[in-house]
Design a protein around this motif. Structure first.
Motif, PDB file in Angstrom:
ATOM      1  N   SER A  70      -7.693 -37.623 130.984  1.00  0.00           N
ATOM      2  CA  SER A  70      -7.341 -36.286 131.465  1.00  0.00           C
ATOM      3  C   SER A  70      -8.350 -35.202 131.088  1.00  0.00           C
ATOM      4  O   SER A  70      -8.697 -34.353 131.925  1.00  0.00           O
ATOM      5  N   LEU A  71      -8.840 -35.201 129.844  1.00  0.00           N
ATOM      6  CA  LEU A  71      -9.776 -34.161 129.445  1.00  0.00           C
ATOM      7  C   LEU A  71     -11.115 -34.300 130.163  1.00  0.00           C
ATOM      8  O   LEU A  71     -11.749 -33.301 130.521  1.00  0.00           O
ATOM      9  N   VAL A  72     -11.529 -35.529 130.376  1.00  0.00           N
ATOM     10  CA  VAL A  72     -12.760 -35.776 131.136  1.00  0.00           C
ATOM     11  C   VAL A  72     -12.575 -35.305 132.578  1.00  0.00           C
ATOM     12  O   VAL A  72     -13.472 -34.683 133.170  1.00  0.00           O
ATOM     13  N   ILE A  73     -11.401 -35.576 133.127  1.00  0.00           N
ATOM     14  CA  ILE A  73     -11.106 -35.157 134.500  1.00  0.00           C
ATOM     15  C   ILE A  73     -11.137 -33.638 134.616  1.00  0.00           C
ATOM     16  O   ILE A  73     -11.662 -33.094 135.589  1.00  0.00           O
ATOM     17  N   LEU A  74     -10.576 -32.938 133.630  1.00  0.00           N
ATOM     18  CA  LEU A  74     -10.584 -31.476 133.677  1.00  0.00           C
ATOM     19  C   LEU A  74     -12.011 -30.936 133.731  1.00  0.00           C
ATOM     20  O   LEU A  74     -12.305 -29.996 134.478  1.00  0.00           O
ATOM     21  N   GLU A  75     -12.889 -31.509 132.931  1.00  0.00           N
ATOM     22  CA  GLU A  75     -14.284 -31.058 132.958  1.00  0.00           C
ATOM     23  C   GLU A  75     -14.939 -31.382 134.294  1.00  0.00           C
ATOM     24  O   GLU A  75     -15.714 -30.576 134.836  1.00  0.00           O
ATOM     25  N   TYR A  76     -14.636 -32.545 134.834  1.00  0.00           N
ATOM     26  CA  TYR A  76     -15.190 -32.918 136.135  1.00  0.00           C
ATOM     27  C   TYR A  76     -14.737 -31.934 137.211  1.00  0.00           C
ATOM     28  O   TYR A  76     -15.541 -31.498 138.046  1.00  0.00           O
ATOM     29  N   LYS A 102      -9.697 -32.066 121.876  1.00  0.00           N
ATOM     30  CA  LYS A 102      -9.853 -33.400 121.287  1.00  0.00           C
ATOM     31  C   LYS A 102      -8.948 -33.543 120.072  1.00  0.00           C
ATOM     32  O   LYS A 102      -8.325 -34.597 119.862  1.00  0.00           O
ATOM     33  N   PHE A 103      -8.832 -32.493 119.272  1.00  0.00           N
ATOM     34  CA  PHE A 103      -7.943 -32.514 118.111  1.00  0.00           C
ATOM     35  C   PHE A 103      -6.498 -32.749 118.549  1.00  0.00           C
ATOM     36  O   PHE A 103      -5.762 -33.522 117.936  1.00  0.00           O
ATOM     37  N   ALA A 104      -6.104 -32.094 119.626  1.00  0.00           N
ATOM     38  CA  ALA A 104      -4.744 -32.259 120.147  1.00  0.00           C
ATOM     39  C   ALA A 104      -4.475 -33.701 120.553  1.00  0.00           C
ATOM     40  O   ALA A 104      -3.419 -34.260 120.240  1.00  0.00           O
ATOM     41  N   ASP A 105      -5.430 -34.313 121.242  1.00  0.00           N
ATOM     42  CA  ASP A 105      -5.223 -35.671 121.745  1.00  0.00           C
ATOM     43  C   ASP A 105      -5.361 -36.737 120.656  1.00  0.00           C
ATOM     44  O   ASP A 105      -4.690 -37.771 120.705  1.00  0.00           O
ATOM     45  N   GLU A 106      -6.231 -36.500 119.678  1.00  0.00           N
ATOM     46  CA  GLU A 106      -6.476 -37.521 118.660  1.00  0.00           C
ATOM     47  C   GLU A 106      -5.570 -37.390 117.439  1.00  0.00           C
ATOM     48  O   GLU A 106      -5.342 -38.374 116.729  1.00  0.00           O
ATOM     49  N   LYS A 107      -5.042 -36.195 117.196  1.00  0.00           N
ATOM     50  CA  LYS A 107      -4.204 -35.975 116.016  1.00  0.00           C
ATOM     51  C   LYS A 107      -2.765 -35.601 116.372  1.00  0.00           C
ATOM     52  O   LYS A 107      -1.817 -36.210 115.871  1.00  0.00           O
ATOM     53  N   ALA A 155      -4.925 -27.849 128.603  1.00  0.00           N
ATOM     54  CA  ALA A 155      -4.914 -29.021 127.723  1.00  0.00           C
ATOM     55  C   ALA A 155      -3.807 -28.958 126.681  1.00  0.00           C
ATOM     56  O   ALA A 155      -3.177 -29.977 126.372  1.00  0.00           O
ATOM     57  N   LEU A 156      -3.537 -27.775 126.142  1.00  0.00           N
ATOM     58  CA  LEU A 156      -2.627 -27.668 125.010  1.00  0.00           C
ATOM     59  C   LEU A 156      -1.187 -27.337 125.361  1.00  0.00           C
ATOM     60  O   LEU A 156      -0.272 -27.625 124.585  1.00  0.00           O
ATOM     61  N   ALA A 157      -0.961 -26.715 126.504  1.00  0.00           N
ATOM     62  CA  ALA A 157       0.408 -26.324 126.857  1.00  0.00           C
ATOM     63  C   ALA A 157       1.349 -27.521 126.863  1.00  0.00           C
ATOM     64  O   ALA A 157       2.493 -27.433 126.404  1.00  0.00           O
ATOM     65  N   VAL A 158       0.870 -28.653 127.374  1.00  0.00           N
ATOM     66  CA  VAL A 158       1.723 -29.842 127.446  1.00  0.00           C
ATOM     67  C   VAL A 158       2.012 -30.415 126.063  1.00  0.00           C
ATOM     68  O   VAL A 158       3.025 -31.093 125.853  1.00  0.00           O
ATOM     69  N   VAL A 159       1.123 -30.151 125.098  1.00  0.00           N
ATOM     70  CA  VAL A 159       1.336 -30.664 123.739  1.00  0.00           C
ATOM     71  C   VAL A 159       2.557 -29.996 123.115  1.00  0.00           C
ATOM     72  O   VAL A 159       3.460 -30.660 122.592  1.00  0.00           O
ATOM     73  N   GLY A 160       2.570 -28.666 123.174  1.00  0.00           N
ATOM     74  CA  GLY A 160       3.709 -27.939 122.631  1.00  0.00           C
ATOM     75  C   GLY A 160       5.002 -28.262 123.354  1.00  0.00           C
ATOM     76  O   GLY A 160       6.073 -28.375 122.741  1.00  0.00           O
ATOM     77  N   HIS A 161       4.893 -28.429 124.672  1.00  0.00           N
ATOM     78  CA  HIS A 161       6.066 -28.725 125.491  1.00  0.00           C
ATOM     79  C   HIS A 161       6.695 -30.052 125.093  1.00  0.00           C
ATOM     80  O   HIS A 161       7.917 -30.154 124.893  1.00  0.00           O
ATOM     81  N   TRP A 162       5.864 -31.098 124.940  1.00  0.00           N
ATOM     82  CA  TRP A 162       6.401 -32.411 124.598  1.00  0.00           C
ATOM     83  C   TRP A 162       6.786 -32.515 123.133  1.00  0.00           C
ATOM     84  O   TRP A 162       7.671 -33.291 122.767  1.00  0.00           O
ATOM     85  N   ALA A 163       6.153 -31.714 122.290  1.00  0.00           N
ATOM     86  CA  ALA A 163       6.592 -31.659 120.896  1.00  0.00           C
ATOM     87  C   ALA A 163       7.994 -31.062 120.830  1.00  0.00           C
ATOM     88  O   ALA A 163       8.840 -31.505 120.039  1.00  0.00           O
ATOM     89  N   ASN A 164       8.250 -30.077 121.667  1.00  0.00           N
ATOM     90  CA  ASN A 164       9.573 -29.455 121.731  1.00  0.00           C
ATOM     91  C   ASN A 164      10.624 -30.454 122.211  1.00  0.00           C
ATOM     92  O   ASN A 164      11.703 -30.591 121.614  1.00  0.00           O
ATOM     93  N   ILE A 165      10.319 -31.182 123.284  1.00  0.00           N
ATOM     94  CA  ILE A 165      11.242 -32.180 123.819  1.00  0.00           C
ATOM     95  C   ILE A 165      11.481 -33.296 122.795  1.00  0.00           C
ATOM     96  O   ILE A 165      12.617 -33.730 122.575  1.00  0.00           O
TER      97      ILE A 165
END
Length: 265
Positions: A70-76, A102-107, A155-165
């Motif tokens: 996903s992150l590679v796709i966003l840059e593309y 990268k920190f969000a996805d790896e940690k 990139a980060l909005a979905v992290v907080g969203h799924w952490a909440n769920i």
């Protein structure tokens, strides 16, 4: 009508795929969406051909050329379609956005997922670890002053969203207004700033977890699955239902399986 040669392979509830949906929508790129039936374990030949290494979604196919992760796709996407840039021009600022994504996805994401398959003291330990990582990430979000939606927001909005769920499912908060105020609101902030993104954003109250083992044919794309406004038919349960069923480990392990095998979450 989709722009010629632009296809997205994804899964309706995947935050990774949602990143790509949002980026394409923000750029105004028309595309064909192809739903993968991950709950049954049946991956399309196009997915296997497009991502033979990881065999996971999301995959963007542009003029026959596949781009995975996903992150590679966003840059593309940002480099291919110049309108409404997701990255700033300054090289240092761009590097900072990449670092935090990268920190969000790896940690952060792995720490959140670990809480699904643990109980007792191990669960408390994993929740503490996830909170620590998410608190660090929240600092990166809170330090930013630009209100324009950019790469890091997507990139980060979905992290907080799924952490909440996830917190609602396991019965222990991973994000809250006191320690992670920016992550708590970022998802809704993005949708408020760009309401048109709601058409490709699944409802929070539904999660792709079947009630009993073996997905079988329980998840099927709806007629015209390329249109994200029409969700797949899913025998799913609400967040509250899953939280009440925590003693049924197969429900929670199904989520972990989706992550590890398909990259769905």
């Amino acid at each position: 009508m989709a722009e010629e040669g632009v296809k997205l392979l994804g899964f309706w509830a995947s935050p990774y795929a949602l990143r790509v949906h949002w980026a394409l929508k923000l750029k105004g790129v028309e595309y064909e969406y192809l739903e993968e039936d991950l709950m049954s374990g049946k991956k399309s030949s196009l997915l296997l051909q497009s991502n033979p290494i990881y065999k996971k979604i999301p995959v963007l196919v542009h003029n026959g050329n596949p781009v995975a992760e996903s992150l590679v796709i966003l840059e593309y996407i940002d480099e291919t379609w110049k309108q409404n840039p997701l990255f700033p021009e300054d090289p240092y600022e761009r590097a900072q956005l990449r670092f935090w994504a990268k920190f969000a996805d790896e940690k952060c994401f792995p720490a959140v997922i670990k809480t699904f398959s643990s109980e007792g003291e191990e669960l408390e330990k994993n929740v503490k670890e996830a909170r620590e990582y998410l608190k660090i990430l929240d600092g990166a979000v809170g330090d930013r002053k630009d209100n324009q939606i950019d790469f890091l927001d997507v990139a980060l909005a979905v992290v907080g969203h799924w952490a909440n769920i996830t917190g609602e499912i396991i019965g222990m908060k991973l994000v809250d207004e006191e320690e992670t105020p920016s992550l708590v609101t970022l998802f809704e902030d993005v949708l408020e700033a760009a309401p048109f993104l709601k058409e490709c954003t699944p409802e929070k109250s539904r999660i792709p977890v079947e009630l009993a083992g073996g997905a079988g044919d329980k998840v099927r794309p709806a007629d015209g699955a390329g249109d994200m406004s029409r969700q797949p038919r899913v025998d799913a349960v609400s967040v509250e239902d899953v939280a009440a069923s925590r003693e049924q480990p197969e429900i929670l392990l199904a989520v972990v399986e989706l992550v590890q095998t398909h990259g769905a979450f």
